[in-house]
Design a protein around this motif. Sequence first.
Motif, short mmCIF file in Angstrom:
data_model
loop_
_atom_site.label_atom_id
_atom_site.label_comp_id
_atom_site.label_asym_id
_atom_site.label_seq_id
_atom_site.Cartn_x
_atom_site.Cartn_y
_atom_site.Cartn_z
N LEU A 99 -37.43 -9.45 -36.19
CA LEU A 99 -36.75 -8.96 -37.13
C LEU A 99 -35.44 -10.08 -37.32
O LEU A 99 -34.68 -10.15 -38.30
CB LEU A 99 -36.27 -7.82 -36.55
N TRP A 100 -34.92 -10.43 -36.06
CA TRP A 100 -33.51 -11.23 -35.86
C TRP A 100 -33.92 -12.53 -36.77
O TRP A 100 -32.92 -12.88 -37.62
CB TRP A 100 -33.40 -11.47 -34.57
N ILE A 101 -35.03 -13.12 -36.60
CA ILE A 101 -35.31 -14.44 -37.26
C ILE A 101 -35.21 -13.98 -39.01
O ILE A 101 -34.86 -14.78 -39.76
CB ILE A 101 -36.72 -15.02 -37.18
N LEU A 102 -35.98 -12.91 -39.21
CA LEU A 102 -35.89 -12.58 -40.84
C LEU A 102 -34.72 -12.34 -41.42
O LEU A 102 -34.58 -12.53 -42.62
CB LEU A 102 -37.03 -11.27 -40.86
N LEU A 103 -33.92 -11.60 -40.60
CA LEU A 103 -32.61 -11.13 -41.18
C LEU A 103 -31.47 -12.14 -41.02
O LEU A 103 -30.70 -11.87 -41.54
CB LEU A 103 -32.07 -9.96 -40.40
N ARG A 104 -31.94 -13.25 -40.21
CA ARG A 104 -31.09 -14.33 -40.34
C ARG A 104 -30.95 -15.28 -41.50
O ARG A 104 -31.42 -15.60 -42.36
CB ARG A 104 -31.38 -15.36 -38.97
#
Length: 104
Positions: A99-104
Amino acid sequence: MSHSIDAGLQPERTSLSFVRTSLSIFGLGAACLRWFPLHSSIALIGLAVAGVLVASAAVCERRSRRRRMKRFAAESATPAIVTGAMLGTSVVLLSCIGLWILLR
């Protein structure tokens, strides 16, 4: 009426399922390396921590298998809380990283 006693097959199946789950999560983490940005140290550190948790869960399960089978035969079985917690934590950690990678 005959009363049959389980000779330890159920704990063996449970143990094998923990190992299969560990390998599946480890494979998922390895497959996720394709999408993780290599310059992102947070993602790589999180993946390494998840890998250590999964490997520890597999080792913990393997080492405690015989003891748990004896307890099960004596009808004093206890759940494998530590192994389950390590696997659950690794899945949550991998999800958060994704999720962190997708939202970054």
